[in-house]
Design a protein around this motif. Sequence first.
Motif, PDB file in Angstrom:
ATOM      1  N   HIS A 143      67.165  -8.301  15.406  1.00 58.38           N
ATOM      2  CA  HIS A 143      66.375  -7.161  14.944  1.00 58.38           C
ATOM      3  C   HIS A 143      66.654  -6.963  13.460  1.00 58.38           C
ATOM      4  N   GLY A 155      59.902  -7.134   5.728  1.00 61.62           N
ATOM      5  CA  GLY A 155      58.558  -7.386   6.232  1.00 61.62           C
ATOM      6  C   GLY A 155      58.075  -8.786   5.910  1.00 61.62           C
ATOM      7  N   ALA A 158      59.917 -11.298   8.084  1.00 63.07           N
ATOM      8  CA  ALA A 158      59.363 -11.360   9.448  1.00 63.07           C
ATOM      9  C   ALA A 158      58.050 -12.135   9.473  1.00 63.07           C
ATOM     10  N   LEU A 168      61.301  -5.399  14.301  1.00 63.95           N
ATOM     11  CA  LEU A 168      61.350  -5.081  12.879  1.00 63.95           C
ATOM     12  C   LEU A 168      61.270  -3.568  12.673  1.00 63.95           C
ATOM     13  N   THR A 169      62.202  -3.028  11.888  1.00 63.19           N
ATOM     14  CA  THR A 169      62.167  -1.614  11.506  1.00 63.19           C
ATOM     15  C   THR A 169      62.064  -1.518   9.990  1.00 63.19           C
ATOM     16  N   ILE A 266      52.780 -10.776  10.385  1.00 65.49           N
ATOM     17  CA  ILE A 266      53.884 -10.244  11.195  1.00 65.49           C
ATOM     18  C   ILE A 266      53.463 -10.211  12.662  1.00 65.49           C
ATOM     19  N   MET A 270      56.894  -3.919  15.667  1.00 66.32           N
ATOM     20  CA  MET A 270      57.308  -3.272  14.426  1.00 66.32           C
ATOM     21  C   MET A 270      57.351  -1.754  14.561  1.00 66.32           C
ATOM     22  N   CYS A 296      51.897  -1.147  15.929  1.00 70.29           N
ATOM     23  CA  CYS A 296      53.010  -0.614  15.150  1.00 70.29           C
ATOM     24  C   CYS A 296      53.345   0.818  15.569  1.00 70.29           C
TER      25      CYS A 296
END
Length: 339
Positions: A143, A155, A158, A168-169, A266, A270, A296
């Motif tokens: 992650h 971003g 990824a 993804l954060t 991506i 997310m 998202c």
Amino acid sequence: MDLDVLNMFLIAWGTLALPILAFVASFLLWPSALIKVYYWYWRRTLGMQVRYADCGGYRFCYSVRGKPGIRPSILMLHGFSTHKDMWLSVVKYLPKHLHILCVDMPGHEGTSRTNAEDYSIQGQVRRIHQFVESVRLHKRPFHLVGTSMGGNVAGVYAATYPAQIFGLTLICPAGLRYPNESKFVKHLQALKAAGVSQGIPLIPTTPDEMEEMLRLCSYVRFKVPQQILQGLVDVRLPHNDFYQEVFMKIVEEDSRHCLHDNMHLITAPMQVIWGKQDQVVDVSGASVLAEALPGCQVELLENCGHSVVMERPRKTAKLIMDFIIAQQGIDSPSSKKLS
């Protein structure tokens, strides 16, 4: 007997007074040293160990806690002109058994400084990929968390290496074309129109400028003593030429909108976390990501600015963990690899 008591009192007083006097002296005379000790103590308290990864003459500095387990490992990328320790406030609220890595971004703190190409967003992505491989983090999907400049890098990473990413954060990420302009961007435009390259609010040179930067980055108004402001400036001053070089690189045309130009690539789940009162990168960027990637998950935080990690560390940690747990509950190839 009275003399013995007096001697004991003097010894006890001396034992207590010396650390107190040392603290006061550090606070008044060497606040920058006190700040470094503070981070050292906090890392030690949270069980974060500082390590180095050498890759063909290039050195990464990072802190780590835990070992790979049922949950995916978490790699955290900090923002412009900060360092790995900015994540400590969030790490405090994450489960201790998690495998967490916080790396100094290229050229920052303990990671090698090379040339300007490494400081562009694509250059940073290449270096972070080098780090991931050197610590063998890519053996299982992990992650990835990034804030501000680090969110731009995360971003694009990824998008470039989708098979490596479990989730993804992005926290107040830079790198988008924002429908609305922030206070910070308007200030930069004014500087550009005036032909001025100095005076960037994120590169303070005095305690007053440091206080202004804190006001710009945070909605919450922290009352910071003048000595601490001076200490923060003293820590940063030797690196300001480097920060200037990095800043000019990440606002170049090929880096400024790098996340926007790559977001369609991506594929990982997310999550976007943004402070509604962000004055550095406008919160309208959240809608850009939500429209481009319908799956998202967007979390907008009230009464919160750009420094989400510092202003809402407990909330940030909870949102990240809830998101990871929810993704592991979904029957997907990624979750099967981690089961």
